[in-house]
Design a protein around this motif. Structure first.
Motif, mmCIF file in Angstrom:
data_model
loop_
_atom_site.group_PDB
_atom_site.id
_atom_site.type_symbol
_atom_site.label_atom_id
_atom_site.label_comp_id
_atom_site.label_asym_id
_atom_site.label_seq_id
_atom_site.Cartn_x
_atom_site.Cartn_y
_atom_site.Cartn_z
ATOM 1 N N VAL A 159 44.792 34.061 49.623
ATOM 2 C CA VAL A 159 43.592 34.235 48.817
ATOM 3 C C VAL A 159 42.446 34.751 49.671
ATOM 4 C CG1 VAL A 159 42.925 31.815 49.135
ATOM 5 C CG2 VAL A 159 42.005 33.091 47.202
ATOM 6 N N ASP A 160 41.646 35.627 49.076
ATOM 7 C CA ASP A 160 40.463 36.160 49.747
ATOM 8 C C ASP A 160 39.331 36.204 48.725
ATOM 9 O OD1 ASP A 160 39.082 37.413 51.991
ATOM 10 O OD2 ASP A 160 39.114 39.228 50.772
ATOM 11 N N ARG A 161 38.135 35.829 49.140
ATOM 12 C CA ARG A 161 36.993 35.753 48.228
ATOM 13 C C ARG A 161 35.818 36.527 48.800
ATOM 14 N NH1 ARG A 161 35.002 31.185 44.577
ATOM 15 N NH2 ARG A 161 32.775 31.576 44.296
ATOM 16 N N ASP A 162 35.108 37.201 47.890
ATOM 17 C CA ASP A 162 33.928 37.954 48.293
ATOM 18 C C ASP A 162 32.800 37.651 47.306
ATOM 19 O OD1 ASP A 162 32.163 39.739 49.466
ATOM 20 O OD2 ASP A 162 32.941 41.462 48.352
ATOM 21 N N VAL A 222 40.734 37.741 45.297
ATOM 22 C CA VAL A 222 42.043 38.410 45.378
ATOM 23 C C VAL A 222 43.056 37.384 45.834
ATOM 24 C CG1 VAL A 222 43.365 40.282 46.415
ATOM 25 C CG2 VAL A 222 40.906 40.579 45.998
ATOM 26 N N ALA A 223 44.091 37.160 45.041
ATOM 27 C CA ALA A 223 45.097 36.143 45.382
ATOM 28 C C ALA A 223 46.494 36.677 45.094
ATOM 29 C CB ALA A 223 44.844 34.864 44.592
ATOM 30 N N GLY A 263 27.686 37.097 34.307
ATOM 31 C CA GLY A 263 28.781 36.336 33.722
ATOM 32 C C GLY A 263 29.311 36.905 32.424
ATOM 33 N N ASN A 264 28.877 38.092 32.050
ATOM 34 C CA ASN A 264 29.257 38.663 30.760
ATOM 35 C C ASN A 264 30.470 39.587 30.820
ATOM 36 O OD1 ASN A 264 27.179 37.343 29.436
ATOM 37 N ND2 ASN A 264 25.732 39.037 29.713
ATOM 38 N N VAL A 265 30.926 39.914 32.016
ATOM 39 C CA VAL A 265 32.088 40.797 32.155
ATOM 40 C C VAL A 265 33.054 40.207 33.183
ATOM 41 C CG1 VAL A 265 32.925 43.107 32.710
ATOM 42 C CG2 VAL A 265 30.682 42.829 31.626
ATOM 43 N N LEU A 266 34.284 40.009 32.764
ATOM 44 C CA LEU A 266 35.348 39.561 33.662
ATOM 45 C C LEU A 266 36.421 40.635 33.696
ATOM 46 C CD1 LEU A 266 36.882 37.421 35.378
ATOM 47 C CD2 LEU A 266 37.776 36.509 33.216
ATOM 48 N N ARG A 267 36.675 41.169 34.887
ATOM 49 C CA ARG A 267 37.719 42.186 35.043
ATOM 50 C C ARG A 267 38.887 41.584 35.805
ATOM 51 N NH1 ARG A 267 32.927 45.073 35.743
ATOM 52 N NH2 ARG A 267 32.644 46.775 34.219
ATOM 53 N N GLY A 268 40.086 41.966 35.353
ATOM 54 C CA GLY A 268 41.281 41.463 36.006
ATOM 55 C C GLY A 268 42.278 42.563 36.285
ATOM 56 N N GLN A 269 43.010 42.384 37.362
ATOM 57 C CA GLN A 269 44.090 43.321 37.693
ATOM 58 C C GLN A 269 45.309 42.521 38.122
ATOM 59 O OE1 GLN A 269 44.622 45.824 41.507
ATOM 60 N NE2 GLN A 269 43.670 47.276 40.085
#
Length: 566
Positions: free
Chosen positions: A424-427, A436-437, A460-466
């Protein structure tokens, strides 16, 4: 279950069977304990019970209607402990005596006599019973704790004969726990036994030598079971509530008796409160991971009032493996930890890289959660990866637990295979939080590594996922023609959903009326049925949004959850 796992499962089952035989053999060695005649003389204090009491229920108790384990029990004219119950959870709750708090809170003069009559009935009919549930180590631990907490309503005005009978049974419970504590199952059962013995020590005269060292041993167990980030080794958020609800009164009891509590106990409390805050979603409930289901909201609020340090919620719990992303009014909690194993994993889930999401007081995306003990599930489907908001490959969970009728019963649902190797990496920056996990739960069977990237905008109104699938070390996957991935988004029971006209998105309407749009360009977005288990009233149907992909053709899935009313 893979054929490669069968030897491992058999070895674990045999080992567990041997441990169970040893425990049962050890339980009969009463005469060898050296303290079999111990009976306490008196009780000095009655620790506070932090659970909410409702004195208005007492009148119903008088009429043979009891509220136990969030269910109603009617005696139909029989004595309370003579009613036959088929529900093991109900039996355990009844014999734990947690319901005494309602009688303690009552100002009715009859409440003490009534409580005493119920305890006397138990002493006369169950003190020597051999029931596995009545004398389960957890039930015994809770019973001793609640007897001590409510000893005033039990003993005030009692005749000498009853008082001595009650004290003898207190001594019997202490002996029982001391005899079993070092040999009991790891995790909560062992910790509860140590906490109960700590209560017994604090409540009795300090000259008592039988319980000397109880607090020290409790401190050692807390240091072992409470991780550096304050999460219990089971990784179950509910365990934090259960433990704090018992440790806080014990700490206050030490202050009252001028006893110096072990440093490990103070450190454990200080670590656990920020962890508890971390797991709270926008509606005040705890995120549903690894056995977490229905939680007493009032109890959580009460516990947080004891926060002397005004601590903030953790953003990263690196020891247990959780990430909390909070921006604007949105909260996202992501599981990026290794699954627990052994005896502490009996309620653990295959939830790696699953998440829950809330905005303001609306819970939107959830996991299915753990069934209430009052409504146990017939299967363990709630533990599967598919019951969580994550990606599932080839309809297979990222961790495996044996639930067969023979070996599964012996192993009690322990996780036996979960070589996740989570990275896991957090920014964190002003514009967004990015996590990123990746995990390797599918590497052995399918040669696949699952990577999830989540980005939450500053408002907090947009959550993007990949979602990406690769081979080991980022290589291209092989033999992927048959590999099918399904991305699950389970929606909270109070959420409504409707598919978009083009089939590539879904409108989500929260309880407050706020609307969100989940889109996934290039993929069909389906709305299907699911089950939400974490309800007092039992499981209920909910909706889930599913996105399917053939990993060979499309190893990458990009999706967006965006608030429309912004």
């Amino acid at each position: 279950m893979s054929i490669l796992d069968k030897p491992k499962i058999l070895a674990l089952a045999v080992g567990k069977g041997v441990r169970n035989v040893k425990r049962k053999s050890y339980s009969g060695m009463t005469s060898l304990t050296g303290f079999s005649t111990y009976v306490p003389d008196q009780l000095e204090i009655a620790p506070q019970d932090l659970r909410t009491a409702d004195p208005t229920l007492v009148q119903e108790f008088y009429n043979g209607r009891y509220h136990i384990a969030d269910r109603r029990l009617e005696t139909a004219g029989k004595e309370l402990f003579q009613v036959h119950l088929d529900d093991d959870a109900m039996v355990a709750a009844l014999h734990s005596f947690g319901w005494l708090r309602h009688l303690s809170a009552s100002s009715d003069a009859l409440a003490g006599n009534f409580a005493r009559a119920l305890v006397k009935d138990w002493l006369e009919n169950h003190s020597n019973a051999k029931s596995d549930i009545v004398w389960n180590i957890e039930t015994v631990s809770y019973r001793l704790i609640y007897w001590l907490c409510h000893s005033i309503v039990i003993t005030s005005g009692a005749e000498h004969e009853f008082y001595r009978q009650f004290m003898r049974q207190i001594g019997a419970h202490i002996r029982y726990l001391r005899r079993h504590v070092s040999n009991v199952a790891d995790g909560m059962p062992r910790l509860l036994a140590n906490i109960a013995l700590g209560y017994a020590f604090v409540c009795q005269p300090l000259k008592n030598k039988v319980l000397q060292g109880s607090l020290s041993r409790l401190g050692q167990e807390l240091d072992r079971q409470i991780l550096a980030d304050g999460v219990h080794i089971s990784r179950n958020p509910t365990a934090i509530v259960e433990i704090l609800a018992l440790l806080l009164p014990l700490r206050e009891g030490c202050k009252t008796r001028d006893i110096v509590p072990p440093e490990e106990l103070i450190r454990a409390i200080d670590r656990m409160i920020p962890a508890l805050r971390m797991f709270r979603m926008g509606d005040g409930n705890l995120a549903r991971f690894n056995g977490s289901g229905v939680v007493e909201h009032d109890l959580v609020v009460t516990i947080l009032r004891y926060d002397e340090n005004s601590s903030e919620a953790l953003s990263e719990a690196s020891a247990s493996g959780f990430q909390r992303m909070a921006m604007g009014k949105s909260i996202l909690l992501l599981d990026v930890g290794e699954a627990p194993k052994g005896e502490v994993s009996t309620k653990a889930c295959a939830s790696c890289m699953a998440f829950e999401f809330s905005h303001n007081t609306d819970c939107i995306i959830v996991n299915c959660g753990t069934p209430s003990p009052s409504f146990p599930a017939e299967t363990q489907v709630w533990r599967s990866s598919a019951a969580h908001s994550t990606v599932v490959l080839n309809d297979t969970s990222s961790a495996k637990f044996e639930s067969g009728k023979t070996i599964g019963r012996l192993m009690n649902g322990e996780i036996f295979s979960a070589n996740l190797n989570v990275k896991v990496d957090r920014d964190d920056n002003l514009d967004e939080i990015t996590v990123v996990a990746s995990h390797e739960g599918y590497l052995r069977e399918f040669g696949a590594v699952h990577q999830r990237i989540l980005q939450l905008s500053d408002d907090g109104n947009v959550l993007r996922g990949q979602e990406r699938f690769t081979g080991p070390n980022g290589e291209k996957m092989r033999y992927t023609i048959r590999d099918a991935a399904v991305l699950h988004f389970h929606l909270h029971p109070e959420v409504k959903a409707s598919p978009n006209v083009d089939g590539q998105g879904c409108i989500i309407e929260a309880r407050s009326g706020e609307r969100w749009f989940l889109s996934c360009p290039g993929f069909e977005v389906k709305l299907e049925e699911s089950i939400f288990f974490a309800r007092l009233a039992g499981p209920c149907p909910i909706w889930q949004i599913n996105i399917s992909a053939n990993v060979c053709k499309t190893p990458e899935i990009n999706w967006t959850l965006q608030r429309l009313d912004s």
